[in-house]
Scaffold this active site. Sequence first.
Site, PDB file in Angstrom:
ATOM      1  N   GLY A   1       2.179 -61.027   8.287  1.00  0.00           N
ATOM      2  CA  GLY A   1       3.519 -60.456   8.147  1.00  0.00           C
ATOM      3  C   GLY A   1       4.553 -61.153   9.019  1.00  0.00           C
ATOM      4  O   GLY A   1       5.745 -61.128   8.713  1.00  0.00           O
TER       5      GLY A   1
ATOM      6  N   GLU B   1      -4.575 -63.389   5.799  1.00  0.00           N
ATOM      7  CA  GLU B   1      -4.942 -62.083   5.239  1.00  0.00           C
ATOM      8  C   GLU B   1      -6.316 -62.079   4.575  1.00  0.00           C
ATOM      9  O   GLU B   1      -7.024 -61.081   4.613  1.00  0.00           O
ATOM     10  CB  GLU B   1      -3.881 -61.618   4.234  1.00  0.00           C
ATOM     11  CG  GLU B   1      -2.622 -61.047   4.873  1.00  0.00           C
ATOM     12  CD  GLU B   1      -1.595 -62.110   5.249  1.00  0.00           C
ATOM     13  OE1 GLU B   1      -1.929 -63.318   5.240  1.00  0.00           O
ATOM     14  OE2 GLU B   1      -0.459 -61.725   5.570  1.00  0.00           O
TER      15      GLU B   1
ATOM     16  N   ALA C   1       1.124 -58.016  10.378  1.00  0.00           N
ATOM     17  CA  ALA C   1       1.174 -56.569  10.211  1.00  0.00           C
ATOM     18  C   ALA C   1       0.146 -55.985  11.180  1.00  0.00           C
ATOM     19  O   ALA C   1      -0.798 -56.665  11.594  1.00  0.00           O
ATOM     20  CB  ALA C   1       0.834 -56.204   8.777  1.00  0.00           C
TER      21      ALA C   1
ATOM     22  N   GLU D   1       5.596 -64.099   7.114  1.00  0.00           N
ATOM     23  CA  GLU D   1       6.415 -63.601   5.994  1.00  0.00           C
ATOM     24  C   GLU D   1       7.817 -63.215   6.462  1.00  0.00           C
ATOM     25  O   GLU D   1       8.795 -63.391   5.738  1.00  0.00           O
ATOM     26  CB  GLU D   1       5.698 -62.424   5.328  1.00  0.00           C
ATOM     27  CG  GLU D   1       4.434 -62.891   4.596  1.00  0.00           C
ATOM     28  CD  GLU D   1       3.525 -61.763   4.156  1.00  0.00           C
ATOM     29  OE1 GLU D   1       3.134 -60.948   5.027  1.00  0.00           O
ATOM     30  OE2 GLU D   1       3.203 -61.679   2.964  1.00  0.00           O
TER      31      GLU D   1
END
Length: 260
Positions: free
Chosen positions: A111, A134, A66, A114
């Site tokens: 992300g 993270e 992200a 993911e």
Amino acid sequence: MAEVNVRVQVEGPFATVMVDRPKSLNALDSRTLQELEKAAAGLAGREDLRGVIVTGAGEKAFVAGADIAEMMEMDADRARHFGALGQRVMDVIAALPVPVVAAVNGFALGGGCELALACDFIYASENARFGLPEVSLGVVPGFGGTQRLTRLVGRARAKELIFTGDVIDAAKAKEIGLVLEVVPLPQLLGQARSALERIGKKGPLAIRRAKEAIDRGADLELADGLTIERKVFADLFDSADRREGMKAFLEKRPPVFTGR
Ligand code: DAK
């Protein structure tokens, strides 16, 4: 919205979705997530589609996570919206009715990892790197990582990766079952396409329903999963594809499936 960060290329029955945001190693900001959502929603309704490849542009990153610069400025409320958007995108991709292969061509962190986990399975290039770092940023995986990684590699491996934030190479990712095959980078898209082409020769309805049975049943009690399987199995007997597949076998010729 002009689509600049996500490119969708459809060739025959196969689509390639490419995250292309080189200045940030293809990191997912809100705009890129919205483009991904739109791309996946557009593919979801295509009855002619037989498979999708998800990959990143360039030779360095699949998706480096992200977007940290965007997250830096978020308060809890914006983070909630951002997390919900990211989870929704991963859900739309995971729910695509056709096989979706992640072709991980470099960093797949946070992300990005993911996003790969939302696909049906993952092929990686030798230079690929995976991790959910993270906790290094003081947060936890927010786009499904705590759930999908755990379901794929088991609780202890998922905890090890998520607690340490370790970044692992492609060989290790294969060893723990996160990645199915590792190939040199120039062969990566060919590897993914070849799998989709093999799948594309099979009965398209059967593939869609097999995906449905696996995904709907995976988190249920075995007996409930078997109930789904029985229904899917019986439903397919009403299809033209089922009749054609069996007839072609008996007539010793290749089947010609129509997807009906
Ligand atoms: N976000 C923004 N920019 C990024 C980025 C990222 N994730 N990753 C790389 N970039 C940018 C770098 O800032 C740099 O920009 P400039 O300085 O050139 O402007 C450019 O991409 C090239 O990166 P580097 O110069 O760092 O390249 P290196 O080869 O030195 O290093 C690297 C490559 C991938 C090891 C390094 O860039 C890196 O560590 N990147 C960050 C990886 C990371 O930590 N990813 C996980 C992000 S966290 C939640 C919602 C979401 C999430 C969690 C919770 N809630 C709402 C609950 C998700 C979190 C994440 O994904």
